[in-house]
Design a protein around this motif. Structure first.
Motif, PDB file in Angstrom:
ATOM      1  N   ASN A 212       0.816  -1.169  -0.021  1.00  0.00           N
ATOM      2  CA  ASN A 212       0.090  -0.043  -0.048  1.00  0.00           C
ATOM      3  C   ASN A 212       0.792   1.361  -0.024  1.00  0.00           C
ATOM      4  O   ASN A 212       1.455   1.721   1.088  1.00  0.00           O
ATOM      5  CB  ASN A 212      -0.912  -0.135   1.319  1.00  0.00           C
TER       6      ASN A 212
ATOM      7  N   VAL B  45       0.346   4.285   0.237  1.00  0.00           N
ATOM      8  CA  VAL B  45      -0.079   5.447   1.038  1.00  0.00           C
ATOM      9  C   VAL B  45      -0.076   5.205   2.422  1.00  0.00           C
ATOM     10  O   VAL B  45      -0.542   5.834   3.388  1.00  0.00           O
ATOM     11  CB  VAL B  45      -1.449   5.997   0.478  1.00  0.00           C
TER      12      VAL B  45
ATOM     13  N   ARG C  21      -5.621   2.140  -5.192  1.00  0.00           N
ATOM     14  CA  ARG C  21      -6.807   3.081  -4.851  1.00  0.00           C
ATOM     15  C   ARG C  21      -7.378   2.381  -3.500  1.00  0.00           C
ATOM     16  O   ARG C  21      -7.100   1.200  -3.076  1.00  0.00           O
ATOM     17  CB  ARG C  21      -7.972   3.259  -5.935  1.00  0.00           C
TER      18      ARG C  21
ATOM     19  N   LEU D 124      -5.583  -2.121   5.153  1.00  0.00           N
ATOM     20  CA  LEU D 124      -5.349  -2.958   4.032  1.00  0.00           C
ATOM     21  C   LEU D 124      -5.900  -4.489   4.651  1.00  0.00           C
ATOM     22  O   LEU D 124      -6.749  -5.214   3.843  1.00  0.00           O
ATOM     23  CB  LEU D 124      -4.063  -3.086   3.443  1.00  0.00           C
TER      24      LEU D 124
END
Ligand SMILES: Nc1ncnc2c1ncn2[C@@H]1O[C@H](COP(=O)(O)OP(=O)(O)OP(=O)(O)O)[C@@H](O)[C@H]1O
Length: 630
Positions: free
Chosen positions: A178, A180, A212, A239
């Motif tokens: 991920n 971000v 996203r 996540l």
């Protein structure tokens, strides 16, 4: 260290860097490298004389490539940093920190082979090493020349078998990164610090960067489960929440949830990782990678959450026992609380949570600090301090069902944890995910959905009340006259009559490395733990709570109530968007933003899986404090 009780080490003479002679050895518990090439010398046999000595758990892979002059032998391992920059120049400084592993060994029971130990004993041994000499680990690659191919082949095969001790090497890993998550360094951390370790262990990697929000959910729904041994999440808990929900939504949910989700800490809180590796090592990338390579499957309890869908959201609070202020929808005949027969048909969303559910201050801390993401987990501290200053009440109704397995008695909780630590967690050594109550795969709601009425008749307007005060620890800021004096039966729904600043509930002890909010949370006990911070505690109470946050003793604070329940429902009294609510109202489920609306939670019949080096969460038991906080 003497080897009286140990079998003779397997030693092979090698040369490093084409010239320097050395010996590589292993016995039933350790691997070591010594500077002598005399295989029967005493020094070579004694790991305390070694330059590098590590527990076998830290061997990632070994291989042998034969050629006309013998061959090359490769050993890949994790080791504590030595004073040397490279293992290929090991003789300049004889004393390395790595030798401290042997010191740790002195305090451990001597065993000939760790495969003869129970899973619990093996884990305790590994823990002793990792909390001692091996706190900091780095990847080492030993490349050595050997003269004889035949001996080297056998030596390699035996070392590999001992290093994996029954576990399958070369795992096939789906890796999600991920970009971000947390401070936004997941890509870099993976490439530079995690990938080299996984590759050194021969894992087969299928790496994908999430693009996203909700991409993880989509991936989990479509993943070819049978192609992988685990799914690695280089990310925070957000996540993992998506993957869990993606698996749970599949037609083959029970099978999909068995694919272990393995966290690699690259988020802010990294709650799952902190519980698996312990608060001190929760952000340790090498250890998290080792967990992906060698962790044992471990069942992970999850909670089912229901929330009313769309329009029903506003109405359900009324049907479900909320108060008039909660109703944001226009009044109609359907809003009549007596018209309960229609309520169960109201649509609701159902999803899963593995970490926490929060409303009030803790949700504000979690979600109201998103803009400070770059600060890592420091953002939670800043968010909490801002909540201390504003000191606002969280206006909600809280209904709980203790059920047969719930309790508000912390003495009972402590005893359960003790028993579990001594027996329960080790019964499931194969990670088959057997629930204590025998329920393995029921995804149905056992306590109903949030849209259903909790009470009938007169109880709708005046539900039975339950005091949240612990009879074994009656130190509370609540006045003794506060109702009720007699608790309702544990099998029925009842309301907690306390005004709170926050409700925080969860299934795993640490929600972040400096907050052990649920010290008595247990996988498989059929309950979810709830911590309530009483609004009456004011700013002083909130500040005091910081003290016991890391140790778990916060649940003994006079302004905190702590219960285990089979199910609970939270009904906000203010509508979403109300100016009195931070950002218009925040509900955090596993750190994810959910509608500010009623939510009901119970432990799900389905279990997920993760991997654990220790076969359990690495969390210490929390005793009762000697005296109440002042
Ligand atoms: N490429 C992307 N762009 C934007 N958002 C993404 C992307 N990939 C994943 N996300 C979202 O990022 C969110 C936050 O991620 P994550 O939970 O890993 O970090 P965190 O919130 O900082 O950590 P923690 O949950 O441990 O505090 C997840 O909800 C996920 O949906």
């Amino acid at each position: 260290m003497t080897n009286d009780t140990q079998s003779a080490p397997h030693t092979i003479s090698v040369s490093l860097e084409g010239a320097k002679s050395a010996a590589l050895s292993f016995d039933g518990t350790l691997f070591w490298l010594t500077r002598s090439n005399v295989t029967d010398s005493k020094d070579t046999r004694d790991p305390s004389k070694a330059f590098t000595c590590i527990p076998l758990d830290l061997i990632l892979d070994c291989s042998f490539v034969e050629d006309s002059d013998g061959g090359s032998l490769y050993v890949r391992l994790l080791a504590p940093p030595s004073q040397q920059a490279s293992p290929l120049f090991p003789f300049a400084k004889v004393k390395s920190r790595a030798s401290a592993v042997v010191d740790t060994e002195h305090t451990l029971p001597k065993v000939a082979d760790r495969s003869s130990l129970s899973a619990k004993e093996r884990s305790e041994r590994l823990l002793a090493h990792l909390e001692g000499a091996c706190q900091k680990l780095r990847l080492l690659k030993i490349e050595a020349r050997v003269a004889s191919g035949e001996k080297a082949r056998d030596w390699v095969a035996e070392l590999l078998a001992k290093a994996y001790c029954g576990l399958k090497p070369y795992r096939r890993l789906k890796v999600l990164v991920n970009p971000v998550g947390g401070p936004g360094k997941a890509r870099q951390l993976f490439q530079q610090r995690v990938r080299p370790i996984l590759e050194a262990a021969g894992c087969k990697l299928d790496v994908q960067v999430t693009e996203r929000v909700q991409h993880g959910l989509q991936i989990a729904k479509e993943l070819k489960i049978e192609d992988y041994d685990a799914i690695l999440l280089v990310s925070g808990d957000g996540l993992a929440h998506e993957i869990l929900n993606g698996f749970a939504q599949r037609p083959d949910a029970a099978k999909a949830l068995k694919l272990p989700m393995v966290p690699i800490p690259a988020g802010s809180g990294n709650g799952l990782c902190v519980n698996l590796l312990g608060p001190e090592q929760g952000f340790n990338l090498a250890l998290a990678s080792l967990n992906a390579i060698k962790g044992q499957p471990m069942p992970l309890d999850i909670c089912t959450v229901t929330q009313p869908k769309g329009k029903a959201r506003a109405r359900s609070s009324r049907y479900g026992g909320g108060t008039a202020e909660a109703v944001a929808a226009p009044s109609s005949s359907q809003d009549d609380p007596v018209a309960l027969s229609g309520a169960p048909e109201l649509p609701y969303d159902q999803y899963y949570s593995f970490l926490s559910q929060g409303i009030g201050l803790m949700a504000d801390v979690d979600l109201g600090t998103e803009h400070l993401r770059a600060l890592g987990d420091t953002r939670f501290v800043l968010g909490y301090l801002s909540g201390v200053i504003s000191n606002t009440e969280c206006p909600v109704d809280i209904d709980v069902k203790l059920g047969e397995r719930g309790t508000k008695n912390k003495k009972v909780m402590r005893e359960k944890v003790k028993t579990f630590n001594e027996t329960g967690q080790w019964e499931d050594e194969d990670g088959s995910g057997t629930h204590e109550n025998g329920e393995v795969s029921a995804s149905t709601l056992r306590h109903g959905a949030v849209t259903e009425a909790l009470y009938v008749g007169e109880a709708q307007s005046s539900p039975p009340l339950l005091s949240g005060v612990d009879p074994s620890w009656p130190h509370t800021i609540l006045s003794p006259t506060q109702p009720p004096s007699q608790d309702p039966p544990s099998g029925s729904w009842c309301r907690l009559p306390h005004s709170i600043s926050t409700l925080y509930a969860g299934k795993i002890p640490f929600v972040a490395r400096d907050l052990m909010q649920f010290p008595y949370a247990l996988p498989g006990d059929g309950t979810v733990d709830i911590a309530l911070q009483l609004h009456e505690g004011g700013r002083a109470g909130k500040l005091r709570a910081i003290n016991g946050a890391e140790t778990g003793s916060v649940v003994y604070d006079r302004a905190v109530l702590y219960l285990k329940v089979e199910a609970y429902r939270v009904t906000p009294r203010l509508a979403q968007g109300d100016a009195r609510l931070k950002k218009g109202g925040l509900v955090s489920i596993d750190g994810e933003h959910r509608p500010y609306a009623p939510f009901q939670v119970e432990v799900a019949g389905l279990q997920a899986r993760t991997l654990s080096l220790f076969g359990r969460f690495n969390v210490r038991e929390v005793p009762q404090p000697a005296a109440p906080t002042q």
